[in-house]
Design a protein around this motif. Structure first.
Motif, PDB file in Angstrom:
ATOM      1  N   LYS A  99       0.955  -1.103  -0.068  1.00 18.66           N
ATOM      2  CA  LYS A  99       0.021   0.001   0.155  1.00 18.66           C
ATOM      3  C   LYS A  99       0.756   1.122   0.088  1.00 18.66           C
ATOM      4  CE  LYS A  99      -3.948  -1.392   2.235  1.00 18.66           C
ATOM      5  NZ  LYS A  99      -4.976  -1.011   3.421  1.00 18.66           N
ATOM      6  N   PRO A 100       0.489   2.465  -0.605  1.00 21.49           N
ATOM      7  CA  PRO A 100       1.173   3.552  -0.578  1.00 21.49           C
ATOM      8  C   PRO A 100       1.319   3.930   0.740  1.00 21.49           C
ATOM      9  CG  PRO A 100      -0.955   3.905  -1.854  1.00 21.49           C
ATOM     10  CD  PRO A 100      -0.736   2.432  -1.392  1.00 21.49           C
ATOM     11  N   PHE A 101       2.080   4.638   1.414  1.00 23.41           N
ATOM     12  CA  PHE A 101       2.294   5.426   2.314  1.00 23.41           C
ATOM     13  C   PHE A 101       1.698   6.667   2.419  1.00 23.41           C
ATOM     14  CE2 PHE A 101       4.477   5.741   6.465  1.00 23.41           C
ATOM     15  CZ  PHE A 101       4.683   7.061   6.823  1.00 23.41           C
ATOM     16  N   GLU A 102       0.275   6.779   2.996  1.00 22.17           N
ATOM     17  CA  GLU A 102      -0.528   7.735   2.783  1.00 22.17           C
ATOM     18  C   GLU A 102      -0.550   8.805   4.174  1.00 22.17           C
ATOM     19  OE1 GLU A 102      -4.420   6.295   1.835  1.00 22.17           O
ATOM     20  OE2 GLU A 102      -3.736   5.304  -0.135  1.00 22.17           O
ATOM     21  N   THR A 103      -0.511   8.132   5.216  1.00 25.27           N
ATOM     22  CA  THR A 103      -0.563   8.996   6.620  1.00 25.27           C
ATOM     23  C   THR A 103       0.650   8.461   7.389  1.00 25.27           C
ATOM     24  OG1 THR A 103      -2.068   7.340   7.662  1.00 25.27           O
ATOM     25  CG2 THR A 103      -2.897   9.148   6.193  1.00 25.27           C
ATOM     26  N   MET A 104       0.964   9.409   8.272  1.00 24.76           N
ATOM     27  CA  MET A 104       1.805   9.088   9.216  1.00 24.76           C
ATOM     28  C   MET A 104       1.403   9.166  10.683  1.00 24.76           C
ATOM     29  SD  MET A 104       5.563  10.858   9.474  1.00 24.76           S
ATOM     30  CE  MET A 104       5.890  11.640  10.871  1.00 24.76           C
ATOM     31  N   ASN A 105       1.370   8.066  11.281  1.00 14.41           N
ATOM     32  CA  ASN A 105       1.002   8.113  12.880  1.00 14.41           C
ATOM     33  C   ASN A 105       2.098   9.026  13.737  1.00 14.41           C
ATOM     34  OD1 ASN A 105      -0.130   7.690  15.299  1.00 14.41           O
ATOM     35  ND2 ASN A 105       0.145   5.248  15.428  1.00 14.41           N
TER      36      ASN A 105
END
Length: 126
Positions: A4-10
């Motif tokens: 999956k593409p890296f969409e958000t960062m925690n």
């Protein structure tokens, strides 16, 4: 494999780390000791750490004596020292321009009352 593409960062772990670092800074900054009486300390090659439980005797430039932040005379200092036990430790903070006799009077009083744990606070020579 399903990439999956890296969409958000925690960011929650980063906030936790920052809160821990902030707590460390706040706790350690409370250990920094600064005198309440303005005293220009003499310089020495090595600075001895002040004990946390030590009573503080300060000598101002004019020879004024302060015991734990309260202004006292030499006789008043003697009265304040009498109820203290022999194992009490003291830190003397004397202004570098104080007359030597004022310093000797205080040290002599401590010696007469048989106090053994006495240190003189200085600042590091630069």
């Amino acid at each position: 494999m399903d990439d999956k593409p890296f969409e958000t960062m925690n960011v929650i772990p980063f906030v936790d780390i920052m809160l821990v670092l902030l707590t460390i800074v706040l706790v350690t900054s409370s250990f920094i000791v600064s005198g309440r009486i303005p005293v220009n300390l003499p310089e020495a090659s090595k600075n001895i750490a002040q004990a946390d439980t030590a009573s503080v005797i300060e000598l101002g430039q004019s020879g004024a004596i302060y015991f734990n932040g309260e202004s006292v005379t030499l006789e008043g200092l003697k009265a304040n020292l009498q109820p203290l036990g022999q194992e009490t430790s003291f830190v003397i903070r004397a202004d570098r321009d104080v007359a030597l006799q004022h310093f000797i009077d205080v040290v002599d009083l401590l010696k007469q009352m048989s106090f053994q744990k006495v240190a003189v606070q200085t600042k590091n020579r630069t």
